[in-house]
Structure formats: structure tokens, C-alpha cells
Design an enzyme around this catalytic site. Structure first.
Site, mmCIF file in Angstrom:
data_model
loop_
_atom_site.group_PDB
_atom_site.id
_atom_site.type_symbol
_atom_site.label_atom_id
_atom_site.label_comp_id
_atom_site.label_asym_id
_atom_site.label_seq_id
_atom_site.Cartn_x
_atom_site.Cartn_y
_atom_site.Cartn_z
ATOM 1 N N GLY A 13 1.038 118.302 43.126
ATOM 2 C CA GLY A 13 0.344 117.803 41.937
ATOM 3 C C GLY A 13 -0.666 118.830 41.447
ATOM 4 O O GLY A 13 -1.278 119.527 42.251
ATOM 5 N N ARG A 90 12.903 119.394 57.176
ATOM 6 C CA ARG A 90 13.150 120.833 57.245
ATOM 7 C C ARG A 90 13.734 121.327 55.923
ATOM 8 O O ARG A 90 14.571 120.663 55.298
ATOM 9 C CB ARG A 90 14.157 121.167 58.368
ATOM 10 N N ASP A 141 -7.394 114.687 46.336
ATOM 11 C CA ASP A 141 -7.661 113.606 47.301
ATOM 12 C C ASP A 141 -8.647 114.029 48.393
ATOM 13 O O ASP A 141 -9.203 113.175 49.086
ATOM 14 C CB ASP A 141 -6.356 113.142 47.964
ATOM 15 N N GLY A 184 -5.853 108.356 45.581
ATOM 16 C CA GLY A 184 -6.161 108.428 47.016
ATOM 17 C C GLY A 184 -5.075 107.685 47.762
ATOM 18 O O GLY A 184 -5.162 106.491 47.981
ATOM 19 N N LEU A 285 -5.831 110.672 34.534
ATOM 20 C CA LEU A 285 -7.075 111.171 33.910
ATOM 21 C C LEU A 285 -7.887 111.935 34.956
ATOM 22 O O LEU A 285 -8.592 112.890 34.653
ATOM 23 C CB LEU A 285 -7.921 109.991 33.418
HETATM 24 O O1 F6P Z 1 -1.913 113.679 46.015
HETATM 25 C C1 F6P Z 1 -2.545 113.740 44.809
HETATM 26 C C2 F6P Z 1 -2.197 112.569 43.941
HETATM 27 O O2 F6P Z 1 -3.025 112.706 42.836
HETATM 28 C C3 F6P Z 1 -2.302 111.188 44.588
HETATM 29 O O3 F6P Z 1 -3.609 110.699 44.690
HETATM 30 C C4 F6P Z 1 -1.391 110.362 43.712
HETATM 31 O O4 F6P Z 1 -0.884 109.251 44.396
HETATM 32 C C5 F6P Z 1 -0.314 111.333 43.389
HETATM 33 O O5 F6P Z 1 -0.872 112.624 43.461
HETATM 34 C C6 F6P Z 1 0.323 111.111 42.047
HETATM 35 O O6 F6P Z 1 1.377 112.006 41.876
HETATM 36 P P1 F6P Z 1 2.294 112.126 40.582
HETATM 37 O O7 F6P Z 1 1.728 113.229 39.752
HETATM 38 O O8 F6P Z 1 3.634 112.471 41.135
HETATM 39 O O9 F6P Z 1 2.270 110.826 39.874
#
Ligand code: F6P
Length: 360
Positions: A13, A90, A141, A184, A285
Site C-alpha cells: 500500500g 514462497r 499501520d 489498522g 483518506l
Molecule cells: O496495511 C496498510 C493498510 O492501509 C491497512 O491498514 C488496510 O487494511 C489496507 O492497507 C488497505 O489496503 P488496500 O489499499 O488494498 O485497500
């Protein structure tokens, strides 16, 4: 080490501060006379069709203040090494071989991988396969062990705190309960820090399973004591003592999408108290927009730190931040276990002292 070529990529992310890392790493590389290739869209840029762009001091000038990542990222694709908390899949041998061919073909002598838990697990597998890799930790996070803090976290907390300030004025006007779901997945760092900074009355964390009865009791007493509004912050990974996390299949094998607990908590409060309740899901956001000053500086220091690791040939290591100093740790130490909020920590104790409930 002149005429040296290094690669860099952002994976998983996105998060505010990534561009600060790219700028600082590219600028350090230029200063050393090295060339830097920024692989596009995470590890995917290493595979056919190979995609990269040259990054240097000139063309990264000014990107520090931008959110996101100028070279793109993905948390999907052929390299995904983590299939859930702690589960490592893996990477197929043919993907590793193709990666090696790409790097050798381009004359790339070292690769900087910027990512969270899953992306650093991928980096470790590449390192074990003989690719000279260094890691830079990234996650809003803030759940990576071996580093006190990651860039992006402070920006996410600032977003939550700003949202709570706004929600407070409307909640007070209408005598409402506002339930705010924040990011989170497995840890409640954003909920805890954002909730404290934004004046939440109740904070529900994955580390402290809550009881619906306690939540309802608290809300009733809170209003009985004269309050005109209640703000409840819920981490997306929070769950009741007698229930599980709320999630849905993402459509990608093995991947679970969190979200929904905020609405469940709001529905429950709405049905079991006399207080009108609304839910706001802050979602992405929290990951967007410009990084805070703190995240810009941390990103800059991590970028410089990554180049230093390459100079020192500390491959298989990740930049870390402890006691206000940049250092490094072997990557497995960082991805072995999540850094979680300690339910008996001083911070929670302080919060309880000033009347904040954790629903337990
Ligand atoms: O791990 C970071 C995070 O922002 C999490 O808190 C959240 O659940 C996830 O990424 C959301 O990911 P995506 O961008 O795939 O919706």
C-alpha cells in the site's frame, strides 16, 4: 564504487513519505556518482514487461512534499509473499530467476525494497536467492517490529485527529454518537494515537477485545454525566470478545479485506441506547495527501540510510529507527512478528486515567 547502478522500488500500500525516501535516496546516489533505476509498480516492474525510470537529484527535486509514490506500487501481483498475518508463501522459482535476469541485464548491483511486512518478506526471499537487497520499512499501520516508527504513520494520525475535530463539532450540535473506523489490520496504533490526539471518548483496538455491554454502559454513563456527544474510534481489526474480526473476501486468493466493524458498533449503540449514532469510515483518506513534516524528515533519513547500507554492503538488512537514531537490523528481525499495542502499556494506562474507555 563509481559507475554503480542501483534499483529502487516501492511495494504494498502507498503511504505519505515514500517520495521523500525516493528523493533522498536518488539525491544521495547522484552525489556518489551512482545511477538509480526506479522500478515501476512495485516488484512487478522487474518482470516482463520490465518498467523503470531513471531517478536522480534533478528529476526528484520537489517530490518530497507529494503523497503517494511517483514510481507506483501494488499490493497484488506475482511476488506477493505474505498471505495473512504471519503466513509466508514462497515466491515461485521462475519469478526469482526472471528478477535476477532483469537486474543482471540492466547491470543493477543492489536493490532497495521499500515496503511493509509482506513486501519485506519478499525482499528477504530475494536476498536468500542471492540478490543484494536492502530494505526500507513502510507502513501507515506502524506495526513493524525493530523500528520505533515508520513514515506515513504520523500523517495517518494527523488525518484521524483532524477528522475527529470536525466530527466533534457536528456531534455536539446534534447530541450524537460518532463512530469512526480507522485503518489498522492487526494493530491499533493509528486508532490509539489518532483517538488520543482527536479527543475520542472510547477507542477499540485489535489488541483489547471489547464487550458490547461495556460499550453500551459507557455511552449511557457518558451522556448521563452531561456530555453532549461521544466519539468512538474503532480500528478496522478490532473485534468483540465473543466474536471475530469483520472482513470480506477481496477477490484475490488468500487476501482478506478488513472493514465493517465501525458500522456494526454504530448499529449496536444505536439499537441499545437512546442516542442517535452515525458511522464514518475514514479509509484511504488516511493514506493520501502530503506527508507531515515529521514523515518527510523520517522518509529523508530512511532514504539516506538505505544508500549507506549499500555502501557498507549490509545486504539483507533493513533501515530502522530507534531512540531518534537511524540504524539497521536483519530483515527477518523486522518481519518475524508484528509490533502490537501493549494492553498494559503506560499510554493505555494514561488514557484510562483520563476516562477513555477501551470497551473492556
Ligand atoms: O496495511 C496498510 C493498510 O492501509 C491497512 O491498514 C488496510 O487494511 C489496507 O492497507 C488497505 O489496503 P488496500 O489499499 O488494498 O485497500
Amino acid at each position: 564504487m563509481s559507475h554503480y547502478r542501483v534499483g529502487i522500488l516501492t511495494s504494498g500500500g502507498d503511504c505519505p513519505g515514500l517520495n521523500a525516501v525516493l528523493w533522498a535516496a536518488a539525491t544521495s546516489a547522484t552525489t556518489l556518482g551512482w545511477e538509480m533505476l526506479g522500478f515501476c509498480d512495485g516488484y512487478e516492474g522487474l518482470l516482463c514487461p520490465v518498467r523503470y525510470r531513471l531517478l536522480d537529484q534533478q528529476n526528484t527535486n520537489g517530490i518530497m512534499a507529494l503523497g503517494g509514490t511517483i514510481i507506483g506500487t501494488t499490493n497484488k501481483g506475482r511476488f506477493v509473499a505474505k498471505v495473512g498475518a504471519g503466513d509466508v508463501a514462497r515466491i515461485p522459482d521462475e519469478i526469482i530467476s526472471e528478477t535476477k535476469e532483469t537486474l543482471e541485464g540492466l547491470g543493477v548491483s543492489a536493490l532497495i525494497c521499500i515496503g511493509g511486512d509482506g513486501s519485506l518478506s519478499t525482499a528477504q526471499q530475494l536476498f536468500e536467492a542471492g540478490i543484494p537487497v536492502v530494505g526500507v520499512p513502510k507502513t501507515i499501520d506502524n506495526d513493524l517490529s525493530a523500528t520505533a516508527v515508520t513514515f506515513g504513520f504520523n500523517s495517518a494520525v494527523a488525518c484521524v485527529s483532524d477528522a475527529l475535530d470536525r466530527l466533534h463539532t457536528t456531534a455536539v450540535s446534534h447530541r450524537r454518537v460518532m463512530v469512526v473506523e480507522v485503518m489498522g489490520r492487526h494493530t491499533g496504533w493509528i486508532a490509539l494515537h489518532g483517538g488520543l490526539a482527536g479527543g475520542a471518548n472510547m477507542i477499540l483496538l485489535p489488541e483489547v477485545p471489547f464487550s458490547y455491554d461495556k460499550v453500551v454502559d459507557f455511552i449511557n454513563k457518558h451522556f448521563d454525566n452531561g456530555a453532549r456527544a461521544a466519539i468512538v474510534v474503532v480500528a478496522e481489526g478490532a473485534f468483540p470478545k465473543d466474536g471475530g474480526i469483520v472482513s470480506k473476501a477481496s477477490g484475490h486468493p488468500g487476501e482478506v479485506k478488513m472493514g465493517g466493524i465501525g458500522n456494526q458498533v454504530a448499529d449496536y449503540i444505536g439499537k441499545h441506547t437512546q442516542h442517535e449514532t452515525r458511522c464514518v469510515v475514514l479509509g484511504h483518506l488516511q493514506r493520501g495527501g502530503p506527508p507531515t513534516t515529521l514523515d518527510r524528515i523520517l522518509g529523508m533519513r530512511f532514504g539516506v540510510g538505505a544508500i549507506k547500507l549499500i555502501q557498507e554492503k549490509k545486504f539483507g538488512h533493513m533501515v530502522s529507527y530507534q531512540n531518534y537514531e537511524i540504524g539497521s537490523v536483519p530483515i527477518p528481525e523486522a518481519v518475524g512478528q508484528l509490533k502490537r499495542v501493549e494492553p498494559t502499556s503506560q499510554m493505555l494506562e494514561a488514557a484510562r486515567t483520563i476516562g477513555i474507555s477501551f470497551g473492556d
